[in-house]
Design a protein around this motif. Structure first.
Motif, PDB file in Angstrom:
ATOM      1  N   TYR A   1      28.338  41.073  50.905  1.00  0.00           N
ATOM      2  CA  TYR A   1      29.642  40.945  51.552  1.00  0.00           C
ATOM      3  C   TYR A   1      30.578  42.099  51.157  1.00  0.00           C
ATOM      4  CZ  TYR A   1      27.771  36.211  51.880  1.00  0.00           C
ATOM      5  OH  TYR A   1      26.959  35.128  52.109  1.00  0.00           O
ATOM      6  N   PRO A   2      30.172  43.350  51.373  1.00  0.00           N
ATOM      7  CA  PRO A   2      31.010  44.476  50.949  1.00  0.00           C
ATOM      8  C   PRO A   2      32.361  44.522  51.660  1.00  0.00           C
ATOM      9  CG  PRO A   2      29.256  45.226  52.411  1.00  0.00           C
ATOM     10  CD  PRO A   2      28.943  43.809  52.062  1.00  0.00           C
ATOM     11  N   VAL A   3      32.378  44.170  52.926  1.00  0.00           N
ATOM     12  CA  VAL A   3      33.628  44.212  53.689  1.00  0.00           C
ATOM     13  C   VAL A   3      34.598  43.144  53.187  1.00  0.00           C
ATOM     14  CG1 VAL A   3      34.660  44.009  55.975  1.00  0.00           C
ATOM     15  CG2 VAL A   3      32.415  45.104  55.714  1.00  0.00           C
ATOM     16  N   ALA A   4      34.097  41.934  52.991  1.00  0.00           N
ATOM     17  CA  ALA A   4      34.946  40.831  52.534  1.00  0.00           C
ATOM     18  C   ALA A   4      35.482  41.091  51.131  1.00  0.00           C
ATOM     19  CB  ALA A   4      34.169  39.522  52.562  1.00  0.00           C
ATOM     20  N   TYR A   5      34.663  41.666  50.269  1.00  0.00           N
ATOM     21  CA  TYR A   5      35.108  41.986  48.916  1.00  0.00           C
ATOM     22  C   TYR A   5      36.236  43.016  48.951  1.00  0.00           C
ATOM     23  CZ  TYR A   5      31.795  39.556  45.820  1.00  0.00           C
ATOM     24  OH  TYR A   5      31.109  38.588  45.104  1.00  0.00           O
ATOM     25  N   ALA A   6      36.063  44.060  49.747  1.00  0.00           N
ATOM     26  CA  ALA A   6      37.088  45.093  49.853  1.00  0.00           C
ATOM     27  C   ALA A   6      38.380  44.530  50.427  1.00  0.00           C
ATOM     28  CB  ALA A   6      36.573  46.242  50.713  1.00  0.00           C
ATOM     29  N   GLN A   7      38.261  43.676  51.428  1.00  0.00           N
ATOM     30  CA  GLN A   7      39.453  43.084  52.025  1.00  0.00           C
ATOM     31  C   GLN A   7      40.183  42.201  51.018  1.00  0.00           C
ATOM     32  OE1 GLN A   7      38.998  41.401  55.920  1.00  0.00           O
ATOM     33  NE2 GLN A   7      40.802  40.088  55.717  1.00  0.00           N
ATOM     34  N   ALA A   8      39.421  41.451  50.222  1.00  0.00           N
ATOM     35  CA  ALA A   8      40.044  40.602  49.205  1.00  0.00           C
ATOM     36  C   ALA A   8      40.786  41.447  48.178  1.00  0.00           C
ATOM     37  CB  ALA A   8      38.981  39.747  48.520  1.00  0.00           C
ATOM     38  N   GLN A   9      40.178  42.561  47.773  1.00  0.00           N
ATOM     39  CA  GLN A   9      40.854  43.462  46.845  1.00  0.00           C
ATOM     40  C   GLN A   9      42.159  43.967  47.448  1.00  0.00           C
ATOM     41  OE1 GLN A   9      37.369  46.109  46.268  1.00  0.00           O
ATOM     42  NE2 GLN A   9      37.764  45.917  44.073  1.00  0.00           N
ATOM     43  N   GLY A  10      42.105  44.383  48.697  1.00  0.00           N
ATOM     44  CA  GLY A  10      43.302  44.873  49.365  1.00  0.00           C
ATOM     45  C   GLY A  10      44.384  43.817  49.459  1.00  0.00           C
ATOM     46  N   ASP A  11      43.988  42.602  49.791  1.00  0.00           N
ATOM     47  CA  ASP A  11      44.972  41.517  49.918  1.00  0.00           C
ATOM     48  C   ASP A  11      45.670  41.241  48.589  1.00  0.00           C
ATOM     49  OD1 ASP A  11      44.281  41.257  52.562  1.00  0.00           O
ATOM     50  OD2 ASP A  11      42.994  39.510  52.271  1.00  0.00           O
ATOM     51  N   ILE A  12      44.905  41.296  47.500  1.00  0.00           N
ATOM     52  CA  ILE A  12      45.489  41.041  46.177  1.00  0.00           C
ATOM     53  C   ILE A  12      46.474  42.144  45.808  1.00  0.00           C
ATOM     54  CG2 ILE A  12      44.980  40.870  43.710  1.00  0.00           C
ATOM     55  CD1 ILE A  12      42.311  39.539  44.506  1.00  0.00           C
ATOM     56  N   HIS A  13      46.072  43.391  46.025  1.00  0.00           N
ATOM     57  CA  HIS A  13      46.962  44.514  45.717  1.00  0.00           C
ATOM     58  C   HIS A  13      48.222  44.463  46.590  1.00  0.00           C
ATOM     59  CE1 HIS A  13      44.538  46.583  42.821  1.00  0.00           C
ATOM     60  NE2 HIS A  13      43.519  46.742  43.643  1.00  0.00           N
ATOM     61  N   LEU A  14      48.040  44.147  47.858  1.00  0.00           N
ATOM     62  CA  LEU A  14      49.182  44.113  48.770  1.00  0.00           C
ATOM     63  C   LEU A  14      50.157  43.024  48.373  1.00  0.00           C
ATOM     64  CD1 LEU A  14      50.309  45.459  51.312  1.00  0.00           C
ATOM     65  CD2 LEU A  14      49.155  43.687  52.665  1.00  0.00           C
ATOM     66  N   ALA A  15      49.641  41.859  47.996  1.00  0.00           N
ATOM     67  CA  ALA A  15      50.509  40.751  47.583  1.00  0.00           C
ATOM     68  C   ALA A  15      51.299  41.111  46.332  1.00  0.00           C
ATOM     69  CB  ALA A  15      49.670  39.501  47.327  1.00  0.00           C
ATOM     70  N   ALA A  16      50.729  42.011  45.504  1.00  0.00           N
ATOM     71  CA  ALA A  16      51.399  42.427  44.275  1.00  0.00           C
ATOM     72  C   ALA A  16      52.309  43.638  44.502  1.00  0.00           C
ATOM     73  CB  ALA A  16      50.374  42.751  43.201  1.00  0.00           C
ATOM     74  N   GLY A  17      52.391  44.106  45.736  1.00  0.00           N
ATOM     75  CA  GLY A  17      53.271  45.226  46.048  1.00  0.00           C
ATOM     76  C   GLY A  17      52.664  46.595  45.801  1.00  0.00           C
ATOM     77  N   ARG A  18      51.341  46.661  45.609  1.00  0.00           N
ATOM     78  CA  ARG A  18      50.684  47.943  45.353  1.00  0.00           C
ATOM     79  C   ARG A  18      50.064  48.448  46.666  1.00  0.00           C
ATOM     80  NH1 ARG A  18      49.276  44.744  40.816  1.00  0.00           N
ATOM     81  NH2 ARG A  18      47.278  44.186  41.783  1.00  0.00           N
ATOM     82  N   ALA A  19      50.908  49.051  47.485  1.00  0.00           N
ATOM     83  CA  ALA A  19      50.486  49.459  48.820  1.00  0.00           C
ATOM     84  C   ALA A  19      49.394  50.523  48.795  1.00  0.00           C
ATOM     85  CB  ALA A  19      51.686  49.965  49.614  1.00  0.00           C
TER      86      ALA A  19
END
Length: 224
Positions: free
Chosen positions: A159-177
């Motif tokens: 699930y490389p795509v889902a893992y990357a998206q989850a990482q992005g969502d976590i960073h985005l929620a923390a304000g790390r654009a």
């Protein structure tokens, strides 16, 4: 963030497990050890155990999709774990428990169910990777982004795509654009390599790129 608890992912992971393990690859070894009669007895026992685990999981799904009796579902889940802990159906039952807990806002219960499922089998299998993905999402929802990102940083062949998206969502929620953009781009690239096109990831990349470009333009326009 209950959107990551999807039946389709469960079914796909189960299909992969069955394709990999449902063809009797250990039959020759068992026959050599037990002999023909012993193998027949063993096979009958194994099939009966698998059927029992399958029936329990099917009952859990029917409960969830039907009246949704929480007490009955908890009883089925406990029986599945206690009597068929080594069965893949038990891991799927725990994932179903986790999804229901997420829907109810019970992140602690979801985490407990997923941690059990993770230790009940191979963490590197497709199913193990799916469980880790969901655990990371739940941990992030609880504010434990450090462990969540550590899990996702291991990567996933399934699930490389889902893992990357989850990482992005976590960073985005923390304000790390910037970090979110990097993760989303990686997910989009992985999707392209798989011959697919993720509209969701593409939109997220474009949105953050536009935002960062706007911020840079505003900074450049400030009087020095």
């Amino acid at each position: 963030m209950a959107d990551h608890m999807q039946d389709e992912a469960d079914l796909e992971a189960l299909k992969r497990w069955w394709d990999e393990n449902g063809k009797g690859i250990v039959a020759a070894v068992v026959v050599a050890v037990l002999g023909t009669v012993g193998w027949q007895q063993y096979q009958g026992f194994t099939e009966s155990q698998t059927e029992a685990a399958s029936d329990l999981y099917a009952a859990m799904l029917a409960n969830h999709l039907g009246d949704g009796d929480p007490d009955a579902l908890a009883s089925l889940a406990t029986e599945l774990r206690d009597d068929h802990a080594s069965s893949t159906y038990a891991r799927f039952g725990a994932m179903l428990e986790a999804r229901i807990a997420v829907d109810a806002g019970d992140m602690t219960g979801a985490e407990a169910a997923l941690r059990w499922a993770l230790t009940a089998g191979d963490t590197g299998s497709d199913i193990g990777q799916l469980i880790q993905l969901r655990l990371a999402r739940v941990l992030a929802d609880q504010g434990n982004e450090t462990e969540a990102l550590a899990i996702l940083a291991k990567g996933s062949s399934a699930y490389p795509v889902a893992y990357a998206q989850a990482q992005g969502d976590i960073h985005l929620a923390a304000g790390r654009a910037e970090e979110a953009l990097s993760a989303y781009r990686a997910g989009r690239d992985a999707s392209t390599e798989l011959g697919e096109m993720s509209v969701v990831l593409d939109n997220k990349v474009r949105s953050i790129e536009s935002r960062l470009h706007t911020d840079e333009s505003e900074l450049d326009g400030e009087p020095g």
